[in-house]
Design a protein around this motif. Structure first.
Motif: not given
Ligand SMILES: C[S@@+](CC[C@H](N)C(=O)[O-])C[C@H]1O[C@@H](n2cnc3c(N)ncnc32)[C@H](O)[C@@H]1O
Length: 230
Positions: A127-136
Motif C-alpha cells: 500500500s506504500r509503492p513510493k517505498l519501492y519506486g526506486h527499484i521497480v
C-alpha cells in the motif's frame, strides 16, 4: 504425453487421460513446492495447481493472461513464491518484481531467487509503492493477491505509479478480507465500482470470474487503465 501451449508460457499437458496445467521449468531438475515435474521431448514442465494459485485458477476459468516472454510484471502479495515461480517460468526474457511484507515468508522467497535470476524480491508494504519506486520500473502487468480490506486502493496506487498506459491489472479479490459477513457478490460489485470510479487511477474491467471451486469467495478480474483525457 501431449503438450499444448494455451497462452504464452502456459501449457496444457495431457497425460494418462488427465489434463494438467503447467509451465516450462526455468530451473530444470528441481521443483519449488513439491509440484510434479513432467518431461516431454527434452523439455521439463512443472504442474501448476489451481487450488494453490489464483492466477492458475484464472487461467482455468479461461481468463486471458496477458503475460509475454519479455514482460515486466509487478507481483503484489508474493508470499513464499508458489505462483511467482510459475510467473518466473513464463518470463525467459522478462522480470517479476515480487512484493511481500511478511519477513518470514520473504526468507523463503529469497531462497527461490537464488535459483531464478528474473525475480526481484522486495520486502515492503504494497500500500506504500513510493517505498519501492526506486527499484521497480514501468510494468506491463500488475498481478495482485494481497487479501486486504483496501485491495482496490492498493491496485490503484500501484497502477498510478508503475503500470504502463497499455498495461493490464490482474486482481484476485477476496470477499472475506473486505467484509466477513456480506454476500460475496455484493462485495465484488462494490470493489469493481471502486476500481472503475473511486481513485485517481481508474480501471476498465475487461473480464471477471468467480474462482470457485479452486478458491471460494474469490473474484478474478482483468482490467486496463482508463486513460485520463487532456
Ligand atoms: C494469499 S497470500 C499470496 C499467495 C501468493 N500470491 C501465491 O499464489 O503464491 C497473500 C500474501 O500477501 C501478503 N500481503 C498482505 N498484505 C500485504 C501488503 N499490504 N503488502 C505486501 N504483502 C502483503 C501476505 O503476507 C501473504 O503472503
Amino acid at each position: 504425453m501431449d503438450v499444448n501451449e494455451i497462452s504464452e508460457g502456459i501449457f496444457e499437458v495431457r497425460k494418462g487421460g488427465k489434463k494438467i496445467l503447467a509451465t516450462k521449468n526455468a530451473n530444470p531438475g528441481s521443483n519449488v513446492y513439491g509440484e510434479n515435474l513432467l518431461e516431454e521431448e527434452g523439455e521439463e514442465y512443472r504442474a501448476w495447481d489451481a487450488r494453490r494459485s489464483k492466477l492458475a485458477a484464472m487461467v482455468l476459468k479461461k481468463m486471458k493472461v496477458p503475460i509475454k516472454s519479455d514482460s515486466r510484471v509487478l507481483y503484489l502479495g508474493a508470499a513464499s513464491g508458489t505462483t511467482v515461480s510459475h510467473v518466473s517460468d513464463m518470463l525467459p526474457n522478462g522480470i517479476v518484481y515480487a512484493v511481500e511484507f511478511s519477513p518470514r515468508t520473504m526468507r523463503e522467497l529469497i531462497q527461490l531467487c537464488d535459483t531464478r535470476s528474473n525475480i526481484v524480491p522486495i520486502l515492503a508494504d504494497a500500500s506504500r509503492p513510493k517505498l519501492y519506486g526506486h527499484i521497480v520500473e514501468q510494468v506491463d502487468v500488475i498481478f495482485q493477491d494481497v487479501a486486504q480490506p483496501n485491495q482496490a486502493q492498493i491496485a490503484a496506487v500501484n497502477a498510478e505509479q508503475f503500470l504502463k498506459d497499455d498495461g493490464h491489472l490482474l486482481l484476485s479479490i477476496k470477499a472475506r478480507s473486505i467484509d466477513t459477513v456480506a454476500n460475496p457478490s455484493k462485495v465484488f460489485k462494490e470493489e469493481v465500482n471502486k476500481l472503475e470510479k473511486d481513485f485517481d487511477t481508474q480501471f476498465k474491467v475487461i473480464k471477471k470470474h468467480d474462482l470457485a471451486p479452486f478458491h471460494e469467495d474469490h473474484l478474478g478480474l482483468v482490467a486496463k487503465k482508463k486513460l485520463k483525457e487532456n
